[in-house]
Design a protein around this motif. Structure first.
Motif, PDB file in Angstrom:
ATOM      1  N   TYR A   1      24.527 -40.936 -23.498  1.00 54.39           N
ATOM      2  CA  TYR A   1      23.700 -41.198 -22.305  1.00 54.39           C
ATOM      3  C   TYR A   1      22.383 -41.840 -22.733  1.00 54.39           C
ATOM      4  CZ  TYR A   1      26.488 -39.048 -18.635  1.00 54.39           C
ATOM      5  OH  TYR A   1      27.467 -38.794 -17.709  1.00 54.39           O
TER       6      TYR A   1
ATOM      7  N   ASN B   1       8.531 -45.855 -32.603  1.00 54.13           N
ATOM      8  CA  ASN B   1       9.999 -45.921 -32.693  1.00 54.13           C
ATOM      9  C   ASN B   1      10.535 -46.820 -31.580  1.00 54.13           C
ATOM     10  OD1 ASN B   1      12.633 -45.506 -33.296  1.00 54.13           O
ATOM     11  ND2 ASN B   1      12.654 -43.313 -32.827  1.00 54.13           N
ATOM     12  N   PRO B   2      10.968 -48.051 -31.906  1.00 52.53           N
ATOM     13  CA  PRO B   2      11.305 -49.042 -30.882  1.00 52.53           C
ATOM     14  C   PRO B   2      12.534 -48.693 -30.058  1.00 52.53           C
ATOM     15  CG  PRO B   2      11.870 -49.837 -33.081  1.00 52.53           C
ATOM     16  CD  PRO B   2      11.151 -48.548 -33.270  1.00 52.53           C
TER      17      PRO B   2
ATOM     18  N   HIS C   1      18.871 -53.145 -23.093  1.00 52.84           N
ATOM     19  CA  HIS C   1      20.257 -53.289 -22.652  1.00 52.84           C
ATOM     20  C   HIS C   1      20.359 -54.411 -21.633  1.00 52.84           C
ATOM     21  CE1 HIS C   1      20.092 -49.362 -24.500  1.00 52.84           C
ATOM     22  NE2 HIS C   1      21.410 -49.273 -24.502  1.00 52.84           N
TER      23      HIS C   1
ATOM     24  N   ILE D   1      19.590 -56.935 -33.787  1.00 56.15           N
ATOM     25  CA  ILE D   1      18.136 -57.111 -33.859  1.00 56.15           C
ATOM     26  C   ILE D   1      17.808 -58.570 -34.142  1.00 56.15           C
ATOM     27  CG2 ILE D   1      16.065 -56.502 -35.176  1.00 56.15           C
ATOM     28  CD1 ILE D   1      17.221 -53.697 -35.346  1.00 56.15           C
TER      29      ILE D   1
ATOM     30  N   THR E   1      10.321 -57.887 -33.626  1.00 51.73           N
ATOM     31  CA  THR E   1      11.754 -58.026 -33.365  1.00 51.73           C
ATOM     32  C   THR E   1      12.149 -57.137 -32.186  1.00 51.73           C
ATOM     33  OG1 THR E   1      12.137 -56.285 -34.976  1.00 51.73           O
ATOM     34  CG2 THR E   1      12.390 -58.556 -35.757  1.00 51.73           C
TER      35      THR E   1
ATOM     36  N   ALA F   1      15.669 -55.082 -30.415  1.00 50.73           N
ATOM     37  CA  ALA F   1      17.068 -54.664 -30.529  1.00 50.73           C
ATOM     38  C   ALA F   1      17.723 -54.863 -29.166  1.00 50.73           C
ATOM     39  CB  ALA F   1      17.130 -53.194 -30.942  1.00 50.73           C
TER      40      ALA F   1
ATOM     41  N   ARG G   1      21.467 -54.729 -26.783  1.00 56.28           N
ATOM     42  CA  ARG G   1      22.868 -54.313 -26.694  1.00 56.28           C
ATOM     43  C   ARG G   1      23.398 -54.576 -25.295  1.00 56.28           C
ATOM     44  NH1 ARG G   1      26.819 -49.958 -26.272  1.00 56.28           N
ATOM     45  NH2 ARG G   1      25.693 -48.184 -25.391  1.00 56.28           N
TER      46      ARG G   1
ATOM     47  N   SER H   1      18.526 -42.909 -26.498  1.00 47.63           N
ATOM     48  CA  SER H   1      19.383 -41.803 -26.099  1.00 47.63           C
ATOM     49  C   SER H   1      18.554 -40.848 -25.227  1.00 47.63           C
ATOM     50  CB  SER H   1      19.923 -41.097 -27.336  1.00 47.63           C
ATOM     51  OG  SER H   1      18.870 -40.807 -28.238  1.00 47.63           O
TER      52      SER H   1
ATOM     53  N   SER I   1      25.360 -46.524 -30.985  1.00 48.91           N
ATOM     54  CA  SER I   1      25.882 -47.831 -31.404  1.00 48.91           C
ATOM     55  C   SER I   1      25.541 -48.165 -32.852  1.00 48.91           C
ATOM     56  CB  SER I   1      25.296 -48.911 -30.490  1.00 48.91           C
ATOM     57  OG  SER I   1      23.884 -48.943 -30.611  1.00 48.91           O
TER      58      SER I   1
ATOM     59  N   LYS J   1      14.999 -49.114 -42.537  1.00 46.11           N
ATOM     60  CA  LYS J   1      14.312 -50.153 -41.779  1.00 46.11           C
ATOM     61  C   LYS J   1      14.222 -49.828 -40.286  1.00 46.11           C
ATOM     62  CE  LYS J   1      13.591 -54.946 -40.958  1.00 46.11           C
ATOM     63  NZ  LYS J   1      14.145 -56.271 -40.815  1.00 46.11           N
ATOM     64  N   ALA J   2      15.237 -49.159 -39.726  1.00 45.61           N
ATOM     65  CA  ALA J   2      15.127 -48.745 -38.319  1.00 45.61           C
ATOM     66  C   ALA J   2      14.206 -47.532 -38.277  1.00 45.61           C
ATOM     67  CB  ALA J   2      16.491 -48.391 -37.750  1.00 45.61           C
ATOM     68  N   PRO J   3      13.036 -47.671 -37.635  1.00 46.38           N
ATOM     69  CA  PRO J   3      12.071 -46.571 -37.678  1.00 46.38           C
ATOM     70  C   PRO J   3      12.678 -45.227 -37.287  1.00 46.38           C
ATOM     71  CG  PRO J   3      11.068 -48.517 -36.708  1.00 46.38           C
ATOM     72  CD  PRO J   3      12.522 -48.843 -36.896  1.00 46.38           C
ATOM     73  N   GLY J   4      13.608 -45.260 -36.310  1.00 46.57           N
ATOM     74  CA  GLY J   4      14.183 -44.001 -35.833  1.00 46.57           C
ATOM     75  C   GLY J   4      14.996 -43.270 -36.881  1.00 46.57           C
ATOM     76  N   MET J   5      15.491 -43.983 -37.883  1.00 42.41           N
ATOM     77  CA  MET J   5      16.367 -43.363 -38.858  1.00 42.41           C
ATOM     78  C   MET J   5      15.598 -42.513 -39.874  1.00 42.41           C
ATOM     79  SD  MET J   5      19.325 -44.229 -37.792  1.00 42.41           S
ATOM     80  CE  MET J   5      20.579 -44.034 -39.055  1.00 42.41           C
TER      81      MET J   5
HETATM   82  O1  TXA Z   1      24.287 -46.276 -28.474  1.00 43.17           O
HETATM   83  C1  TXA Z   1      23.073 -46.503 -28.412  1.00 43.17           C
HETATM   84  O2  TXA Z   1      22.514 -47.373 -29.102  1.00 43.17           O
HETATM   85  C2  TXA Z   1      22.239 -45.662 -27.438  1.00 43.17           C
HETATM   86  C3  TXA Z   1      22.668 -46.016 -26.007  1.00 43.17           C
HETATM   87  C4  TXA Z   1      21.827 -45.348 -24.952  1.00 43.17           C
HETATM   88  O3  TXA Z   1      22.700 -47.400 -25.846  1.00 43.17           O
HETATM   89  N1  TXA Z   1      20.830 -45.861 -27.636  1.00 43.17           N
HETATM   90  C5  TXA Z   1      20.187 -45.358 -28.728  1.00 43.17           C
HETATM   91  O4  TXA Z   1      18.816 -45.598 -28.736  1.00 43.17           O
HETATM   92  O5  TXA Z   1      20.730 -44.760 -29.626  1.00 43.17           O
HETATM   93  P1  TXA Z   1      17.798 -44.789 -29.653  1.00 43.17           P
HETATM   94  O6  TXA Z   1      16.456 -45.193 -29.149  1.00 43.17           O
HETATM   95  O7  TXA Z   1      18.100 -43.344 -29.618  1.00 43.17           O
HETATM   96  O8  TXA Z   1      17.988 -45.405 -31.060  1.00 43.17           O
HETATM   97  C6  TXA Z   1      17.547 -46.710 -31.323  1.00 43.17           C
HETATM   98  C7  TXA Z   1      17.415 -46.942 -32.794  1.00 43.17           C
HETATM   99  C8  TXA Z   1      16.242 -46.232 -33.424  1.00 43.17           C
HETATM  100  O9  TXA Z   1      16.610 -45.732 -34.691  1.00 43.17           O
HETATM  101  C9  TXA Z   1      15.215 -47.365 -33.557  1.00 43.17           C
HETATM  102  O10 TXA Z   1      14.299 -47.128 -34.583  1.00 43.17           O
HETATM  103  C10 TXA Z   1      16.105 -48.555 -33.839  1.00 43.17           C
HETATM  104  O11 TXA Z   1      17.194 -48.348 -32.980  1.00 43.17           O
HETATM  105  N2  TXA Z   1      15.480 -49.836 -33.449  1.00 43.17           N
HETATM  106  C11 TXA Z   1      15.226 -50.288 -32.199  1.00 43.17           C
HETATM  107  N3  TXA Z   1      14.604 -51.485 -32.227  1.00 43.17           N
HETATM  108  C12 TXA Z   1      14.470 -51.831 -33.533  1.00 43.17           C
HETATM  109  C13 TXA Z   1      13.909 -52.947 -34.226  1.00 43.17           C
HETATM  110  N4  TXA Z   1      13.344 -53.950 -33.571  1.00 43.17           N
HETATM  111  N5  TXA Z   1      13.944 -52.932 -35.587  1.00 43.17           N
HETATM  112  C14 TXA Z   1      14.520 -51.897 -36.259  1.00 43.17           C
HETATM  113  N6  TXA Z   1      15.075 -50.814 -35.653  1.00 43.17           N
HETATM  114  C15 TXA Z   1      15.045 -50.770 -34.320  1.00 43.17           C
END
Ligand code: TXA
Ligand code: MG
Length: 347
Positions: free
Chosen positions: A41, A66-67, A71, A104, A121, A123, A125, A147, A185, A229-233
């Motif tokens: 979700y 965290n970017p 969609h 990205i 940059t 991201a 989808r 998420s 994803s 590189k993905a800040p969230g990771m």
């Molecule tokens: O399956 C998915 O991707 C789900 C559904 C809702 O589409 N969305 C999702 O979003 O997982 P989120 O925000 O939970 O995770 C996004 C990840 C994070 O680790 C974030 O750091 C990375 O994507 N990200 C987003 N934009 C970025 C960018 N410009 N450069 C590097 N990493 C990026």
């Protein structure tokens, strides 16, 4: 804030039309709407309104560096939000969009820095879920959606999970039932020389390499001390309340070790994550069977819900068998390792 929850039945187009119009209007007015995608979700806001994106961070308690993923519902929408569409993006989109692949690229000026966590940059989808696609179109075409969980909790795979975390903090939840994939994803970075996977998902490196010649995997994913590189990771995402420990080795040795470790706790304080193949060997503790190793899709689909069930059951410790299945294993183990804070006992 009062959060309204609406069940959407794919077949009831009239009712859906009314709810989707309302949800689309909410997004265009800067509000927050949670919705199902085929992965997990998402918590949606208009990606082009900086204030709307900021509301997402607030509702989730998410660090603002965290970017967010933007969609879209139509490939033509891409050109307005990126500086240039790389040729790999055309090739990958043709094969994997709509679907669980995030790409990205360098962003255009239309995308506010609030959406990209200050990065140059963006991201992007195109999800496959019909409710997600309809909502994106109703909401103006660009929906930023992480998420839909509180930051640090497992991603939601059912509308009830969203309700648990975000009730009172967002405008609407669209309930489309349980999701199909259950893991976020695959993220591939096309902003540099070599396309690089920043987050593994159900679309694997091998699958991407059927379309483009060579794909790298971010060093930060393979080596705990490197910075992803993905800040969230970099955050300890998907963390259950209990301490989680993974036990890895041959099936027999893993069963024996988990039995031994569990015996050190009261039965109601210890959780076990096992598979169809090993279930019969466990009798002590709160035992959850995540599915068969021969059906890795079901393991992926059940993982987050099981972690949430353990949170609710109040166990102190969870022992999980390593779940390194052939195709989705990299994505599944990536999430499990993060949930475990990388604690693995090798036997
Ligand atoms: O399956 C998915 O991707 C789900 C559904 C809702 O589409 N969305 C999702 O979003 O997982 P989120 O925000 O939970 O995770 C996004 C990840 C994070 O680790 C974030 O750091 C990375 O994507 N990200 C987003 N934009 C970025 C960018 N410009 N450069 C590097 N990493 C990026
Ligand atoms: Mg997330």
């Amino acid at each position: 804030m009062k959060t309204s929850m609406h069940t959407i039945k794919i077949e009831n187009t009239v009712l859906n039309g009314k709810i989707l119009d309302e949800a689309g209007a909410t997004l265009r007015q800067g509000g927050l709407v949670a919705f199902p995608t085929e992965t997990v979700y998402g918590l949606g806001a208009d990606a082009l309104q900086p204030l709307a994106a900021e509301k997402i961070y607030l509702a989730k308690g998410r660090p603002s560096d965290n970017p967010l993923i933007v969609h879209i519902a139509d490939f033509d929408a891409l050109q307005d939000i990126v500086e240039e569409i790389p040729k790999e993006a055309y090739q990958l989109a043709e094969k994997f969009w709509p679907g669980p692949l995030t790409m990205i690229m360098r962003k255009s000026d239309r995308v506010p820095l609030a959406t990209t966590g200050g990065l140059a940059t963006v991201a992007v989808r195109m999800p496959k879920h019909p409710i997600a696609l309809a909502l994106i179109r109703a909401g103006g075409g660009y929906v930023a959606a992480p998420s839909a969980n509180t930051s640090g909790r497992p991603s939601p795979t059912k509308a009830e999970h969203v309700w648990e975390d975000l009730n009172g903090k967002i405008d609407m939840i669209l309930d489309g039932g349980a999701v199909g994939i259950g893991l976020e994803s695959t993220i591939v970075d096309l902003s540099e020389e070599i396309p690089t996977i920043l987050r593994p998902g159900s679309i694997t490196k091998t699958m991407l390499e059927t379309v483009i010649p060579h794909v790298d995997i971010d060093k930060g994913l393979q080596n705990v001390s490197a910075r992803p590189k993905a800040p969230g990771m970099k955050y300890r995402h998907y963390a259950p309340k209990a301490k989680l420990v993974i036990v890895d080795g041959t099936s027999q040795a893993v069963i024996k070790k988990i039995q031994e470790l569990s015996a050190g706790y009261e039965a109601e304080q210890v959780g076990i994550i096992c598979t169809d193949e090993t279930r019969a060997h466990y009798t002590y503790g709160i035992i959850k069977d995540i599915g068969s190793r021969k059906q890795e899709e079901s393991i992926a689909r059940n993982l987050y819900a099981i972690l949430r069930e353990f949170d609710a059951s109040g166990v102190e410790v969870i022992f999980s068998e390593a779940l390194d299945t052939p195709d989705m294993g990299q994505a599944i183990m990536n999430r499990l390792l993060k949930a475990a804070g990388y604690q693995v006992i090798q036997v």
